[in-house]
Design an enzyme around this catalytic site. Structure first.
Site, short mmCIF file in Angstrom:
data_model
loop_
_atom_site.label_atom_id
_atom_site.label_comp_id
_atom_site.label_asym_id
_atom_site.label_seq_id
_atom_site.Cartn_x
_atom_site.Cartn_y
_atom_site.Cartn_z
N LYS A 116 0.81 -1.21 0.00
CA LYS A 116 0.00 0.00 0.00
C LYS A 116 0.85 1.27 0.00
CE LYS A 116 -3.83 -2.26 -0.12
NZ LYS A 116 -3.28 -3.56 -0.53
N GLU A 200 -2.52 7.24 7.72
CA GLU A 200 -2.98 8.31 6.85
C GLU A 200 -4.10 9.07 7.54
OE1 GLU A 200 -4.24 6.27 3.34
OE2 GLU A 200 -6.24 5.85 4.11
N GLU A 275 -9.86 1.86 -6.05
CA GLU A 275 -10.79 2.32 -5.03
C GLU A 275 -10.42 3.74 -4.59
OE1 GLU A 275 -11.16 -0.41 -1.81
OE2 GLU A 275 -12.03 -1.98 -3.08
N GLU A 288 -6.79 2.40 -2.74
CA GLU A 288 -5.96 1.25 -3.07
C GLU A 288 -6.40 0.72 -4.43
OE1 GLU A 288 -6.48 -1.85 -0.22
OE2 GLU A 288 -8.63 -2.01 -0.54
N ASN A 290 -7.14 -2.98 -6.13
CA ASN A 290 -7.28 -4.41 -5.91
C ASN A 290 -6.99 -5.15 -7.21
OD1 ASN A 290 -8.03 -4.42 -3.15
ND2 ASN A 290 -10.06 -3.70 -3.73
N PHE A 348 -24.05 -7.94 15.40
CA PHE A 348 -23.60 -8.64 14.19
C PHE A 348 -22.57 -9.73 14.50
CE2 PHE A 348 -25.14 -4.53 12.85
CZ PHE A 348 -25.94 -4.84 11.75
#
Length: 674
Positions: A116, A200, A275, A288, A290, A348
């Site tokens: 990255k 970041e 993205e 990023e 992918n 969840f």
């Protein structure tokens, strides 16, 4: 063209790849672990190879075993799907050295975009806007604190080799940075074998928008417009759609052109996704790239009438793209919902177990279901808890959303908890319908966790009508049973009381009418008529009907002496009484659950990674008690008030079920929370 393909993955993506490969005439080879011995992808493929144990590190991440399977089966290409080895440079290189085509981009671009830090530098050089941050590896928590203070809070710590929402933590102050550094590096080490993280600036209230690109080995590159993936939970996408309701034509064009420029400068040669995050003023920044097929690729396939898997295979075979950017024109609107085995009512928490019943919507040219499960199969604790993806298409966003709501109502799943009620509620959320999205959407709309919306009056009418139709169908069937004692047969009376979640609604059934789909009852509640018509038969899990000529769908099941109905996100328990029994039911005492407050219970099935306390130890509010690893994520359990631990009921390394006791406190002392 290739002759034989090995699919180095599992679940729904392996099934999806196999479908296209078979259509292209390729022989398909599946791989599987102990947990997937009876997996749907294994049954679908022509041949299958056993890899090893249930843990991914013993099977789907074992390059040596997959390469051995390739040689033994004589395959000439491998599709990695997403996750596992799909973005592993060494895997792509090893296949190339073995003379086997890797269906994805070249290993150089995988290496570049997989780091990255390097990817961000490449984006800058290609003229793509990037987020302010520190792009060198951070050695320790103290350095992380110093760097974060220089950038300005809030900040995001991200795994350098990360992806899929793993190894990401947000920090708002120095204390959170230290905690985030420890958790992010631990998750990164576990998920990617690389503990490097970078920091970041965290863009507040952002939208997540990505551009699908397609590039061949001859320098041809174009983009297939955008997808919006802003509806996320814990950095995992939940709802995706194309196009974005947020972008204007100028921003859409600019994002697409910059994504293509990055792909071209990097030497990209397959399907891939760039993205971005965008603020609410449409300023956007590189997130990023992918270098694989995305989970949500189906929405792009709907809006562009293209098979991305087929093109990945053709590009890997050296074929040229037959389209250029001027010929790309999206049509309509597509939405995808991810159906997970998790309990929305319990934060969840993941759910595992056997799918006792599983029914999905009927597929059509506008409805697509991708799944790797089947009725009788298991949802394992070893992998992501996805049950299925459902994608719908419409001429516009409203049509796609309406079809999604109907499709979700046609799922019938028993045996594990699932998030369909939550997805249905999202589809009816006013803010979602207006397109006012951000990655904070779920946290802002459900700050105290998800709970179904209150049942509206019109919904009560529908529930009452459906309940009495079901009940009377059961009674009419029972009435026909032979051998009943004279004078003791079933009697059908006109007056009933329907109890919905404990509230009683008196009704009167006026008459029995019609045949087939027009067969039903005229029901009166509080002076107004509910004319319900349905051909539903006892035992069917989905009840389709009309109520006053309006189409309705319910998932239904018998629950003891009553019924359980699922409709538009609501889970409703119903009893149908005669008027006399209804009066007696009001006098019945309510059963209370046992008090478990002195125990720390596992909130989910998973692996007890560590215990931070010992017997006899006192803890304060906020102290770490245990870490549970489930579905590739680490979950810290903390004390919510002071207390003393008196007994440990589980040891690190133990496999826990949901609700299992981990440790015990003195009576009336500390419970804990995740």
């Amino acid at each position: 063209m290739f002759k034989k393909i090995l699919i180095a993955n599992r679940g729904e993506i392996a099934v999806r790849i196999a479908r296209t490969a078979k259509q292209m005439g390729l022989t398909t080879v599946a791989v599987y672990s102990d947990a997937d011995k009876y997996g749907r992808h294994v049954k679908m493929c022509d041949e299958a190879v056993y890899l090893g144990g249930s843990l991914a590190s013993e099977s789907y991440l074992r390059m040596d075993k997959i390469l051995s399977a390739c040689r033994r089966m004589g395959v000439d290409c491998v599709h990695p799907g997403y996750g596992f080895l799909s973005e592993n440079t060494k895997f792509a290189q090893a296949l190339d050295e073995a003379g086997i085509a890797f269906i994805g981009p070249n290993s150089d671009v995988i290496r570049l975009m997989g780091d990255k830090i390097m990817a961000n530098r490449a984006a800058k050089e290609a003229g793509v806007p990037t987020v302010p941050g520190h792009w060198d590896s951070i050695p320790n928590p103290e350095a992380a604190v110093e760097i974060a203070a220089g950038i300005g809070f809030p900040v995001m710590l991200k795994a350098a080799a990360g992806g899929g929402g793993k190894g990401i933590r947000i920090a708002h102050d120095e204390a959170e940075v230290r905690d985030a550094f420890r958790m992010a590096t631990s998750e990164a080490r576990s998920a990617f074998g690389d503990e490097r993280v970078f920091i970041e600036k965290f863009i507040e209230d952002p939208r997540h928008i990505e551009i699908q690109i397609l590039a061949d080995k001859h320098g041809n590159v174009f983009h297939l417009s955008e997808r919006e993936c802003s509806i996320q939970r814990r950095h995992q996408k939940v709802i995706e759609e194309a196009p974005s309701p947020f972008l204007d034509a100028a921003t859409r064009r600019d994002m697409g052109e910059r994504a293509v420029a990055l792909a071209r400068s990097a030497g990209y040669d397959s399907a891939g996704t760039v993205e971005f995050i965008a603020d609410q003023r449409r300023n956007y920044y590189f997130l990023e790239m992918n270098t694989r097929l995305q989970v949500e690729h189906s929405v792009t396939e709907f809006t562009h009438d293209i098979d991305l898997v087929e093109w990945m295979i053709r590009i890997a075979n050296g074929e040229r793209l037959t389209l250029d950017q001027s010929q790309i024109q999206p049509r309509g609107w597509a939405i995808e919902s991810r159906i997970y085995a998790e309990d929305p009512n319990r934060k969840f928490m993941p759910s595992t177990g056997r799918l006792v019943r599983y029914r999905e919507p009927e597929e059509s040219q506008d409805v697509r279901v991708d799944t790797g499960v089947y009725e009788g199969g298991e949802i394992s604790m070893f992998y992501d808890p996805m049950i299925a993806k459902v994608t719908t298409w419409g001429r516009d966003r409203d049509a796609a959303v309406a079809l999604m709501r109907r499709s979700l109502d046609e799922f019938y799943i028993v045996g594990v908890h699932h998030n369909i009620a939550f997805l249905t509620a999202l589809m009816a959320n006013p803010r979602f319908l207006q397109g006012r999205l951000s990655t904070n959407f779920i946290a802002e709309e459900y700050p105290d966790g998800f709970s179904p919306a209150p049942i509206e009056s019109a919904d009560i009418d529908a529930i009452v009508a459906v309940s009495i139709l079901m009940h009377l169908r059961y009674l009419y069937r029972a009435k026909e049973v032979s051998g009943q004692m004279p004078g003791y047969g079933r009697k059908i009376v006109p007056d009933w009381v329907v109890s919905v979640n404990g509230t009683h609604y008196p009704i009167r059934v006026e008459q029995f009418v019609g045949r087939g789909s027009e067969e039903g009852f005229d029901v009166t509640r509080e002076g107004h008529l509910l004319a319900i018509r349905s051909d539903w038969q006892v035992g069917e899990p989905v009840l389709r009907c009309t109520i006053n000529a309006e189409p309705q769908r319910f998932k239904v099941e018998r629950a003891g002496l009553g019924y359980r109905l699922f409709h538009m996100g609501a889970d409703v328990k119903v009893m149908v009484y005669t008027t006399q029994i209804a009066e007696l039911a009001k006098k019945m005492p309510e059963r209370k659950p046992p008090d478990m407050s002195q125990y720390l219970l596992s909130p989910m099935p998973g692996l007890l990674q560590s215990l931070a306390v010992e017997e006899g130890e006192r803890v304060d509010t906020g102290d770490e008690l245990a870490i549970i690893q489930a579905m590739k994520m680490e979950n810290i359990l903390r004390a919510v008030r002071p207390g003393r631990v008196i007994k440990l009921h589980a040891e690190p390394g133990a496999t826990l079920s949901a609700g299992q006791i981990i440790l015990e406190f003195e009576q009336n002392e500390v419970p804990a929370e995740a």
